[in-house]
Enzyme design. Sequence first.
Site, PDB file in Angstrom:
ATOM      1  N   ALA A  43      46.416  32.178  24.107  1.00  0.00           N
ATOM      2  CA  ALA A  43      47.704  32.458  24.338  1.00  0.00           C
ATOM      3  C   ALA A  43      48.040  31.780  25.742  1.00  0.00           C
ATOM      4  O   ALA A  43      47.330  32.133  26.616  1.00  0.00           O
ATOM      5  CB  ALA A  43      48.007  33.838  24.548  1.00  0.00           C
ATOM      6  N   LYS A 105      40.930  41.146  40.000  1.00  0.00           N
ATOM      7  CA  LYS A 105      40.589  41.901  40.678  1.00  0.00           C
ATOM      8  C   LYS A 105      41.901  42.749  41.146  1.00  0.00           C
ATOM      9  O   LYS A 105      41.635  44.042  41.191  1.00  0.00           O
ATOM     10  CB  LYS A 105      40.004  41.394  41.828  1.00  0.00           C
ATOM     11  CG  LYS A 105      40.741  40.310  42.676  1.00  0.00           C
ATOM     12  CD  LYS A 105      40.361  38.937  42.139  1.00  0.00           C
ATOM     13  CE  LYS A 105      41.174  37.915  42.752  1.00  0.00           C
ATOM     14  NZ  LYS A 105      40.918  36.698  42.554  1.00  0.00           N
ATOM     15  N   VAL A 132      35.190  39.291  41.654  1.00  0.00           N
ATOM     16  CA  VAL A 132      34.541  39.381  42.841  1.00  0.00           C
ATOM     17  C   VAL A 132      33.660  38.273  43.026  1.00  0.00           C
ATOM     18  O   VAL A 132      32.642  37.780  42.465  1.00  0.00           O
ATOM     19  CB  VAL A 132      33.727  40.571  42.986  1.00  0.00           C
ATOM     20  CG1 VAL A 132      33.368  40.801  44.519  1.00  0.00           C
ATOM     21  CG2 VAL A 132      34.670  41.954  42.510  1.00  0.00           C
ATOM     22  N   GLY A 134      33.998  34.820  42.642  1.00  0.00           N
ATOM     23  CA  GLY A 134      34.002  33.653  41.940  1.00  0.00           C
ATOM     24  C   GLY A 134      32.866  33.407  41.307  1.00  0.00           C
ATOM     25  O   GLY A 134      32.479  34.375  40.353  1.00  0.00           O
ATOM     26  N   LYS A 205      38.585  43.076  46.030  1.00  0.00           N
ATOM     27  CA  LYS A 205      37.329  42.891  45.880  1.00  0.00           C
ATOM     28  C   LYS A 205      36.119  43.689  46.504  1.00  0.00           C
ATOM     29  O   LYS A 205      35.429  44.193  45.946  1.00  0.00           O
ATOM     30  CB  LYS A 205      36.699  41.440  46.249  1.00  0.00           C
ATOM     31  CG  LYS A 205      37.503  40.332  45.348  1.00  0.00           C
ATOM     32  CD  LYS A 205      37.427  39.142  46.054  1.00  0.00           C
ATOM     33  CE  LYS A 205      38.290  37.881  45.223  1.00  0.00           C
ATOM     34  NZ  LYS A 205      38.331  36.662  45.930  1.00  0.00           N
ATOM     35  N   GLY A 302      37.800  28.727  41.944  1.00  0.00           N
ATOM     36  CA  GLY A 302      37.746  27.347  41.381  1.00  0.00           C
ATOM     37  C   GLY A 302      37.408  27.462  40.008  1.00  0.00           C
ATOM     38  O   GLY A 302      37.007  28.501  39.747  1.00  0.00           O
TER      39      GLY A 302
END
Length: 437
Positions: A43, A105, A132, A134, A205, A302
Amino acid sequence: MKPIHIGILGVGTVGGGTFTVLKRNSEEIARRAGRKIIVKMIADKDLQKARELAGNEAVITDNAHEVTCSPDIDIVVELIGGQTIAKELILEAIVHGKHVVTANKALLANHGTEIFAMAREKGVIVAFEAAVAGGIPIIKALREGLTANRITWIAGIINGTANFILSEMREKGLSFNDVLGQAQKLGYAEVDPTYDIEGIDAAHKITLMSAIAFGIPVQFDKVYTEGITKLTGEDIRYAEELGYRIKLLGITKRVAKGIELRVHPTLIPNKRLIANVEGVMNAVVVKGDAVGATLYYGAGAGAEPTASSVIADLVDVTRMQTADPMHRVPTLSFQPDLLSDIPVISMENVETSYYLRMQVVDKPGVMAEITRILADNHISISAMIQKEASDDSDEVSIIMLTHITIEKNINAAIKHIESLPVVTQQVFRIRIEELNK
Ligand code: NDP
Ligand code: HSE
């Protein structure tokens, strides 16, 4: 074995990365999970973007409720972000008996208690490794790898955007705004980048890590939060001269009076490994009583690094879903009925040392007056530099480092120093963490 069917909500930076990595590594992931993980539905508000990504491989809709309510979906992967529609969709998925994987987060720091309780009631898992740091598997490390330890503190560079900005300012002398623009283009920043630069994202985080480390409820409202927007190139240079580097740190510590929970720019001795973590990279140091200090390092934001954590959760949920809910790894590591009510202490009672920068008129007696105020507040000085006045000015900068003291003492001293007529600007303070105990 029958494949696991997942539905992804939102195929922006992280959702797009998740689809791509799942497809690229599907065979290997299936060998690990014990069954295939298939993206059955996607979605996104932007149907064209979703079609370009997935072609005909998944059912595509712009109505996320179709995914959360679909009987064909086992796991809902929420990668929209924010606290409104995302919360509604996660709760709806849980009510429909689906496991949830999310990188959100902000939502969990604010509404984790409600969401985890609902998941428990319905016997489903809410997994959030990607929320937390990445790509760093820090939730797994805290919840499982370090489970033997009484954790004493955690200190982390946990916002890639802020670390990228500080690194570029220090290394290339670039301006704050130029670097923030770059971080946004690279997909690191939150939709609202004030979350990154004002420390709010890091506060989300550290709240989650603190809950897992100490077995306390998720309490975002108790975090002291200060961002990097007031830092100047001057402070970055003075810190270097004194042997320190400035990083935005999330810190949580178990102390005699309770738990410290805070995010702020921090001077760290430049010989510590964590002081040398640059760019979008994140690093978290965890101190446990048995293991000592451990350091976790990797890309903090990223598309694919974050997808790595999302998919690790998908594999975990796939492996765990047949386990009886009582015997799964508890969401916050501690059994939910055994959480502690140890208090989070106020910032006034935090004990640390400080960098102070003062702008003063260059005349006899000024230094004596300042040091007397510090002594009156039981603050001892550990280092000091005074910069010469420029030719066209009668003012100088004084930089002092203090030994450990209580925050309320430094507040009182700063207030008094700022009231002196010879002090021409607000005193600028940065907290210091030696990270050696
Ligand atoms: P993006 O903005 O890149 O992606 C969000 C996607 O969701 C967009 O494609 C957006 O479409 C779509 N969307 C918005 N509203 C809806 C809706 N109602 N229904 C369906 N789709 C919708 O965000 P990110 O991928 O960067 O972040 C996603 C989550 O991951 C956030 O919680 C973030 O905090 C977290 N995260 C992000 C990291 C990163 O490096 N970017 C790292 C770790 C966590 P449109 O663009 O058209 O609005
Ligand atoms: N905006 C966040 C960061 C994304 O820069 O760290 C990762 O959580």
